[in-house]
Design an enzyme around this catalytic site. Structure first.
Site, short mmCIF file in Angstrom:
data_model
loop_
_atom_site.label_atom_id
_atom_site.label_comp_id
_atom_site.label_asym_id
_atom_site.label_seq_id
_atom_site.Cartn_x
_atom_site.Cartn_y
_atom_site.Cartn_z
N LYS A 1 -8.17 -34.69 -9.60
CA LYS A 1 -9.00 -33.48 -9.54
C LYS A 1 -10.47 -33.88 -9.57
O LYS A 1 -10.79 -34.99 -9.98
CB LYS A 1 -8.67 -32.57 -10.72
CG LYS A 1 -7.30 -31.94 -10.62
CD LYS A 1 -7.25 -30.66 -11.40
CE LYS A 1 -5.83 -30.13 -11.47
NZ LYS A 1 -5.60 -29.44 -12.74
N HIS B 1 -16.01 -32.81 -12.48
CA HIS B 1 -17.02 -31.76 -12.37
C HIS B 1 -18.13 -31.92 -13.41
O HIS B 1 -18.11 -32.84 -14.22
CB HIS B 1 -16.37 -30.38 -12.43
CG HIS B 1 -15.53 -30.15 -13.64
ND1 HIS B 1 -16.05 -30.09 -14.90
CD2 HIS B 1 -14.19 -29.95 -13.78
CE1 HIS B 1 -15.08 -29.87 -15.77
NE2 HIS B 1 -13.95 -29.80 -15.12
N HIS C 1 -17.33 -32.60 -16.98
CA HIS C 1 -16.98 -33.98 -17.32
C HIS C 1 -18.23 -34.84 -17.43
O HIS C 1 -18.32 -35.71 -18.28
CB HIS C 1 -16.03 -34.57 -16.27
CG HIS C 1 -14.72 -33.85 -16.18
ND1 HIS C 1 -14.26 -33.28 -15.02
CD2 HIS C 1 -13.79 -33.57 -17.12
CE1 HIS C 1 -13.10 -32.70 -15.24
NE2 HIS C 1 -12.79 -32.86 -16.51
N1 ARG Z 1 -9.02 -33.04 -19.19
C1 ARG Z 1 -9.50 -31.82 -19.75
C2 ARG Z 1 -10.22 -31.00 -18.67
O1 ARG Z 1 -10.71 -31.55 -17.73
C3 ARG Z 1 -10.44 -32.06 -20.89
C4 ARG Z 1 -9.78 -32.63 -22.09
C5 ARG Z 1 -10.37 -32.14 -23.35
N2 ARG Z 1 -9.76 -32.70 -24.50
C6 ARG Z 1 -8.71 -32.23 -25.13
N3 ARG Z 1 -8.23 -32.92 -26.13
N4 ARG Z 1 -8.13 -31.12 -24.77
O2 ARG Z 1 -10.31 -29.80 -18.80
#
Ligand code: ARG
Length: 612
Positions: free
Chosen positions: A142, A145, A148
């Site tokens: 993905k 963005h 991130h």
């Molecule tokens: N990968 C997730 C996203 O892009 C963010 C992760 C955040 N951390 C967690 N422990 N939920 O939305």
């Protein structure tokens, strides 16, 4: 103000602060620690200010102020006191402040094996404590963005900050590497995949085939039923049951993506101690969590039609017909709705992986604190799983912290929306290069334009991100952020380069003496010098303050203030062509300023440049 107590070996200012505290303690008859906590940094040329009413002593503050005045006499550290209404303002002995501050900076800026850039600004308040900081956490296949990007920048800063405050810090990247979309990705690879493209650019290829397969699903769904979707669900179910063939493919996707990410993180000067991920939350821990929830009567049944709007649960909306219940936790008492933790078909979702993931990390690290650096769109999600862990009676639930941040608007390239981290960095680099080329003379002198423009470009991206409070949102504006005018990353790098160049420019006349004790710092009599020294002395305070509020902007503001003070000092504090003793003293001041600006920039994960 400081709750960690004085640490003179890390901050000379603490010595002066203690002297203030002694006077306050004696005249107000309060414990020295209480007095010490009430000594604030002053404003507008005042070194320290104490607000008398805060100690809640009997008597009128004005009279207490008189008592403080009577008690005060100048000593080695303090030269003056002014009581103004309910405030007592203290002024440090300038000679002592200058001598001690510069010598401490010089001493603590020496590289050591464990600290190649020295330790000025660092303290030991976190000694013996461990923090896990989870940040960046992109999703495989993905787009990377803006959320991130911010998590990456802020998380890196926080990791550096905790380390600087003496904590043992574990930097964790929690990849989005599990879930129904990986079933879809496997189907996509069978249909559209190419081994060569995967090897050449795994992040881009996985993204491309993921987009292609989603298009197929959409088209099929428009006609009522998606066989691709069914197949994907089936593949993911098989993955969750441990199907070796499917898992081997998935592992390859994951590993190649991590390798590619590592390269970009390296470019950004960022490292992780652990590449964790949703996939690494074990079934045993998920089962244990579900069991605990069940035993403590926290689980309620929830039907698909009740949860249309739940994040992961949307995907199984069609199951509403067979009315199989999913499991949710009822948090409506806390106004946090009823988050689903497990789907009807038993497959795991984001929520339960976060619950079990926290358990797992505690077993592994026994952290004193764990921080999740995630955008504010996930505020509710974090509140929910923190609450669930609390209700489950997990002892570390209160040690979890969500560090959130606002949105970035309009982050896009000429070709449309940004998809990859590399694109963002390239964009900034190009803009910087174009900027640099506008001054042809200067540009022809730049030794490595490629490296330099890349570094300044990244500095600009990071500074733009960290200069305002986290909670705010900002527009992504390449032109503005790469300008040399105003408080930008480019300006900061320039300020550092200029500090480096003083020593180069006077090298034929003078070089800084190795034995700095022979430098007469009493010659630094100008108010400009005094201002710079004081600001340098407050750097350890800024590092403590930034930790208290978890705000990178505290350090960015510190850097800009320092740069401005120095920029306005050049005219008065000339080094070239001066009396040799005066030149030494000024060079000493600028060298210390360079050390401090460089440390502060490194804390922000920037690489200070020596030339540009
Ligand atoms: N990968 C997730 C996203 O892009 C963010 C992760 C955040 N951390 C967690 N422990 N939920 O939305």
């Amino acid at each position: 103000m400081s709750s960690s107590g004085p640490e003179p070996s890390a901050s000379v200012l603490d010595v002066f602060r203690q002297s203030v505290a002694e006077i306050i303690a004696r005249s107000l008859e309060i414990p020295i620690e209480t007095a010490y906590d009430g000594v604030d940094l002053g404003k507008k040329g005042v070194d320290f200010t104490v607000a008398i009413p805060r100690f809640r002593r009997p008597g009128k503050p004005q009279e207490l102020g008189k008592k403080i005045e009577q008690e005060f006499s100048p000593n080695d550290y303090l030269e003056r006191l002014v009581v103004d209404g309910v405030f007592a303002h203290f002024y440090c002995n300038s000679k002592a402040l200058t001598r001690l501050t510069l010598d401490q900076i010089n001493e603590l800026s020496r590289p050591t094996e464990s600290a190649p850039f020295g330790t000025y600004g660092c303290n030991s308040s976190g000694r013996g404590k461990k923090v896990v900081i989870e940040f960046s956490s992109p999703n495989i296949a993905k787009p990377f963005h803006a959320g991130h990007l911010r998590s990456t920048i802020i998380g890196t800063f926080l990791s550096n900050l905790y380390s600087a405050n003496g904590w043992e810090t574990i930097r964790m990247n929690y990849l989005g590497d599990w879930g129904k979309q990986f079933g879809l990705l496997a189907v996509a690879f069978a249909k559209y995949g190419s081994e060569e493209k995967l090897a050449a650019n795994p992040i881009m290829h996985l993204f491309d085939i993921y987009v292609a397969i989603n298009k197929d699903v959409k088209e099929q769904e428009a006609t009522g039923h998606s066989s691709v979707n069914e197949e994907a669900k089936d593949v993911f179910r098989r993955m969750e049951q441990g199907d070796t063939e499917m898992l081997a493919l998935w592992r390859r996707f994951r590993e190649l993506s991590i390798e590619a990410y590592k390269k970009v993180y390296q470019r950004l000067n960022i490292t992780f101690d652990v590449y964790s991920g949703e996939s690494l939350v074990t079934t045993a821990n998920i089962d244990a969590s579900m069991q605990r929830l069940r035993n403590s009567n926290l689980l309620v049944e929830k039907f698909a039609w009740e949860s249309k709007r739940d994040r992961d649960y949307n995907a199984v909306g069609q199951q509403a017909q067979d009315e199989k219940p999913a499991y949710a936790v009822d948090l409506s008492k806390w106004k946090m709705s009823k988050p689903v933790v497990q789907k009807a078909d038993g497959t795991t979702i984001y929520m339960v992986r976060d619950i079990a993931g926290a358990m797992q990390r505690y077993q592994q690290y026994h952290f004193d604190k764990m921080i999740y650096v995630v955008g504010d769109q996930q505020d509710l999600h974090c509140q929910q799983f923190f609450k669930i862990l609390e209700l489950m009676g997990e002892p570390y639930a209160s040690s979890l912290q969500h560090i959130n941040f606002g949105k970035v608007q309009g982050m896009s390239t000429r070709n449309g929306e940004v998809k990859f981290l590399d694109e963002i960095l390239d964009m900034a680099k190009e803009a910087m290069l174009a900027q640099m080329k506008t001054n042809e003379d200067k540009f022809s002198n730049v030794e490595d334009p490629d490296f330099t423009s890349d570094q300044i470009g990244m500095t600009c991206v990071k500074i733009q991100d960290m200069q305002a409070k986290r909670a705010g949102s900002y527009p992504f504006d390449v032109k503005r952020m790469t300008s040399f005018e105003g408080d930008t990353g480019a300006y900061l790098q320039y300020a550092h380069v200029r500090l480096c160049s003083v020593a180069r420019k006077v090298a034929d006349e003078t070089t800084l003496r190795e034995d700095v004790t022979t430098i007469n710092t009493d010659l630094l009599v100008e108010p400009k010098a005094r201002e710079v020294v004081y600001h340098l002395a407050t750097y350890p305070d800024a590092v403590r303050m930034a930790l208290r509020v978890s705000e990178p902007s505290t350090i960015v503001t510190y850097c800009f203030r320092l740069s401005h003070l120095i920029s306005s000092a050049w005219e008065t504090l000339v080094v070239k062509g001066q009396d040799p003793e005066v030149a030494q003293a000024r060079l000493y001041l600028f060298t210390c300023a360079r050390h401090v600006l460089s440390s502060a920039m490194r804390l922000l994960s920037l690489t200070p440049l020596e030339r540009m």
